[in-house]
Design a protein around this motif. Structure first.
Motif, PDB file in Angstrom:
ATOM      1  N   PRO A  55      20.610 -72.080  -8.161  1.00  0.00           N
ATOM      2  CA  PRO A  55      20.925 -73.448  -8.560  1.00  0.00           C
ATOM      3  C   PRO A  55      22.104 -73.522  -9.545  1.00  0.00           C
ATOM      4  N   SER A  56      22.194 -72.566 -10.468  1.00  0.00           N
ATOM      5  CA  SER A  56      23.306 -72.609 -11.427  1.00  0.00           C
ATOM      6  C   SER A  56      24.648 -72.370 -10.726  1.00  0.00           C
ATOM      7  N   ASP A 115       9.121 -76.162 -21.887  1.00  0.00           N
ATOM      8  CA  ASP A 115      10.207 -75.753 -22.774  1.00  0.00           C
ATOM      9  C   ASP A 115      11.470 -75.632 -21.932  1.00  0.00           C
ATOM     10  N   ILE A 116      12.364 -76.610 -22.068  1.00  0.00           N
ATOM     11  CA  ILE A 116      13.559 -76.599 -21.226  1.00  0.00           C
ATOM     12  C   ILE A 116      14.483 -75.444 -21.563  1.00  0.00           C
ATOM     13  N   LYS A 122      23.309 -72.811 -17.890  1.00  0.00           N
ATOM     14  CA  LYS A 122      24.252 -73.655 -17.137  1.00  0.00           C
ATOM     15  C   LYS A 122      23.566 -74.913 -16.627  1.00  0.00           C
ATOM     16  N   LEU A 123      22.333 -74.760 -16.165  1.00  0.00           N
ATOM     17  CA  LEU A 123      21.593 -75.916 -15.667  1.00  0.00           C
ATOM     18  C   LEU A 123      21.216 -76.857 -16.807  1.00  0.00           C
ATOM     19  N   ARG A 124      20.839 -76.283 -17.925  1.00  0.00           N
ATOM     20  CA  ARG A 124      20.437 -77.095 -19.081  1.00  0.00           C
ATOM     21  C   ARG A 124      21.552 -78.017 -19.548  1.00  0.00           C
ATOM     22  N   ALA A 131      15.180 -87.660 -18.802  1.00  0.00           N
ATOM     23  CA  ALA A 131      14.650 -87.793 -17.445  1.00  0.00           C
ATOM     24  C   ALA A 131      13.717 -86.626 -17.127  1.00  0.00           C
ATOM     25  N   PHE A 132      14.108 -85.418 -17.526  1.00  0.00           N
ATOM     26  CA  PHE A 132      13.281 -84.235 -17.311  1.00  0.00           C
ATOM     27  C   PHE A 132      11.905 -84.424 -17.958  1.00  0.00           C
TER      28      PHE A 132
END
Length: 169
Positions: A55-56, A115-116, A122-124, A131-132
């Motif tokens: 995904p990244s 815990d994000i 990169k995704l963060r 929204a998350f």
């Protein structure tokens, strides 16, 4: 609370989603093994859906909208599979887990808080944190929350499914 489930209302798949990917995988694999069903890694399926890239990397290659759209499509498609026990990391909460929750009996282990920081850096950076967190809260309201140790959680899922099959839920 009891609801009157008819056999045609039964969901054919189970999802274990949440914070600790390793725990989710272990629980899902154990439930699949005990029920004689197939196991599916939703994160792995997303990578497959993205053409084999993470995904990244997809974010860097196609941008945020491409990644979010791909995630929505991959999770919607996966939610249509039948007879699968699947696991997902918290990455699913970037888009919500609506299709999975609607089409699968969905469980969220609660031993670890969301815990994000566990999500790739990169995704963060592109994530909408509000929204998350909203997606996570909504999912918690709509799923069965598991609070025990791993083996207790496996038993709780099996008991829930058995009770559902016997018309007790």
């Amino acid at each position: 609370m009891r609801c009157n489930l008819q056999p045609e209302d039964y969901k054919s798949s189970v999802a274990v989603i949440g914070c600790n990917k390793a725990t989710n995988e272990y629980i899902a694999k154990s439930v699949a093994n005990r029920l004689g069903l197939r196991y599916m890694d939703l994160d792995g399926y997303l990578k497959y859906f993205l053409g084999g890239i993470s995904p990244s990397r997809a974010l860097l290659k196609g941008g945020p909208e491409f990644l979010l759209d791909s995630m929505r499509k991959a999770f919607a498609e996966a939610s249509e599979f039948e007879g699968v026990i699947m696991a997902s990391s918290a990455l699913i909460f970037c888009t919500g887990a609506d299709d999975i929750i609607k089409n699968c009996y969905t469980f969220i282990p609660q031993r670890d808080r969301v815990d994000i920081r566990r999500i790739d850096v990169k995704l963060r950076k592109f994530m909408d944190v509000d929204a998350f967190m909203t997606n996570y809260a909504v999912a918690c309201d709509m799923c069965v929350l598991l609070s025990g140790e791993v083996e207790e959680n496996i038993k709780a899922i099996l008991d829930f499914l058995e009770e559902t099959a016997n018309g007790g839920v």
